[in-house]
Design an enzyme around this catalytic site. Structure first.
Site, PDB file in Angstrom:
ATOM      1  N   SER A 129       0.830  -1.201   0.000  1.00  0.00           N
ATOM      2  CA  SER A 129       0.000   0.000   0.000  1.00  0.00           C
ATOM      3  C   SER A 129       0.867   1.255   0.000  1.00  0.00           C
ATOM      4  O   SER A 129       1.970   1.264   0.573  1.00  0.00           O
ATOM      5  CB  SER A 129      -0.894   0.002   1.246  1.00  0.00           C
ATOM      6  OG  SER A 129      -1.505   1.260   1.446  1.00  0.00           O
ATOM      7  N   TYR A 154      -2.602   0.043   9.955  1.00  0.00           N
ATOM      8  CA  TYR A 154      -2.719  -0.588   8.639  1.00  0.00           C
ATOM      9  C   TYR A 154      -1.410  -0.445   7.874  1.00  0.00           C
ATOM     10  O   TYR A 154      -0.888  -1.417   7.322  1.00  0.00           O
ATOM     11  CB  TYR A 154      -3.868   0.050   7.854  1.00  0.00           C
ATOM     12  CG  TYR A 154      -3.926  -0.382   6.409  1.00  0.00           C
ATOM     13  CD1 TYR A 154      -4.292  -1.682   6.073  1.00  0.00           C
ATOM     14  CD2 TYR A 154      -3.609   0.508   5.389  1.00  0.00           C
ATOM     15  CE1 TYR A 154      -4.337  -2.084   4.748  1.00  0.00           C
ATOM     16  CE2 TYR A 154      -3.651   0.116   4.058  1.00  0.00           C
ATOM     17  CZ  TYR A 154      -4.018  -1.180   3.745  1.00  0.00           C
ATOM     18  OH  TYR A 154      -4.049  -1.578   2.428  1.00  0.00           O
TER      19      TYR A 154
END
Length: 332
Positions: A129, A154
């Site tokens: 990501s 995350y």
């Protein structure tokens, strides 16, 4: 070729499986169909794949973070490569439920690495990501940039996945490619993402939350461009030749940004939604949310050089396409 695709009922997973199947490959798709967002959307994606591709697509409802279940369900399955796109997504939800991220993104990633190692898989492609860049202010974000200051759990789990993969590539020498996705949007997208939230609210005449008082920019990347990058990575394992790969590894492990190579102001995105929907948005300006960053921008030089990646869909085209799909899907 048969590819195992995790997160096959998810946004990017469904689109990737569809692309591989459309060119004649076979796909085994796994997903646990959890309730992070409405499972009906996930079931609808799986149904689309089954209807379009028949027996070349096999779906297994399975949590890859459950090691025993993974081994039991896939023990007799044959596949050549793995595209590991399943994960617990969402920056803000990671603050509310950190255990879900540790289980899916860390335990699950190790389980998939072990599966790839034990099967001598020819290539392991996995989702990372752009959030790994944290609060980086040097733009555009390059794969060589510092990634040791995550601003959300995350992001921390995704960076840990990259480090775990680097270790496995070094120890066991099987090829891996990590893909740092930037903001992905398009048909069959996720209900927790900005374009879906905004479209739903504008159609209903409700306010849309505009964080950081609107001073936000994102590298919005259309799903077809993302999939083109995933498939190109799938087809091109990094060589174990001692040469430095994208991201700095000298083993068979490359890291790539997959973005549109443009940073779009949030205000411009809202304007395009208003035009496509035919209604003005009611903007509810709010402060920056914990774990968020004001701007993202992908440097895609490495993936262009190595894989020939070239995004083709700007937001002027992609946003109306998403709105058209949203109307059809919801019957509005």
């Amino acid at each position: 070729m048969t590819t195992l695709v995790t997160g096959a009922a998810g946004f990017i997973g469904m689109a990737t499986a569809d692309a591989l199947l459309a060119r004649g490959d076979a796909v085994i798709g796994i997903d646990n169909l959890n309730s992070y967002y409405d499972p009906a959307l996930k079931h609808a994606r799986v149904a689309q794949l089954s209807e379009r591709h028949g027996d070349r697509f096999r779906f297994v409802e399975l949590d890859f973070a459950d090691r025993a279940a993974l081994e039991a369900e896939l023990g007799g399955a044959e596949f050549d490569r793995i595209v590991h796109l399943g994960a617990q997504a969402g920056v803000r939800y990671s603050i509310e439920n950190p255990h879900a991220y540790v289980q899916s993104n860390l335990v699950g990633h190790v389980n998939m690495l072990e599966l790839a190692r034990s099967r001598s898989t020819s290539h392991f492609v996995y989702a990372s990501s752009s959030s790994v860049y944290g609060g980086n202010t040097s733009l555009p974000f390059r794969v060589e940039d510092r990634t040791d200051r995550p601003v959300s759990l995350y992001a921390a789990t995704k960076r840990c996945d990259e480090l775990l993969s680097e270790s496995y590539a070094h120890l066991y020498r099987f090829p891996q490619s990590g893909l740092r996705f930037f903001t992905v949007y398009g048909p069959w997208g996720r209900p927790d993402m900005a374009l879906w939230i905004f479209t739903r609210a504008i159609l209903a005449g409700q306010p849309i939350p505009v964080f950081n008082n609107g001073e936000m920019e994102r590298d919005f990347t259309y799903i077809d461009d993302i999939v083109a990058g995933v498939v190109a990575a799938h087809d091109t394992p990094p060589a174990d030749d001692g040469a430095e790969k994208a991201g700095g590894s000298t083993g068979p492990h490359a890291l790539y940004n997959i973005g549109n190579n443009r940073s779009e102001p949030l205000g411009r995105v809202i304007e395009l939604l208003e035009q496509a929907i035919g209604k003005p948005a009611i903007r509810d300006y709010q402060p920056m949310q914990p774990g968020d960053v004001p701007r993202t921008f992908a440097d895609i030089d490495a993936i262009q050089r190595d894989l020939g990646y070239a995004p083709t869909t700007g937001i002027d085209v992609g946003i109306p396409r998403f709105v058209d799909w949203y109307r059809r899907y919801h019957g509005v």
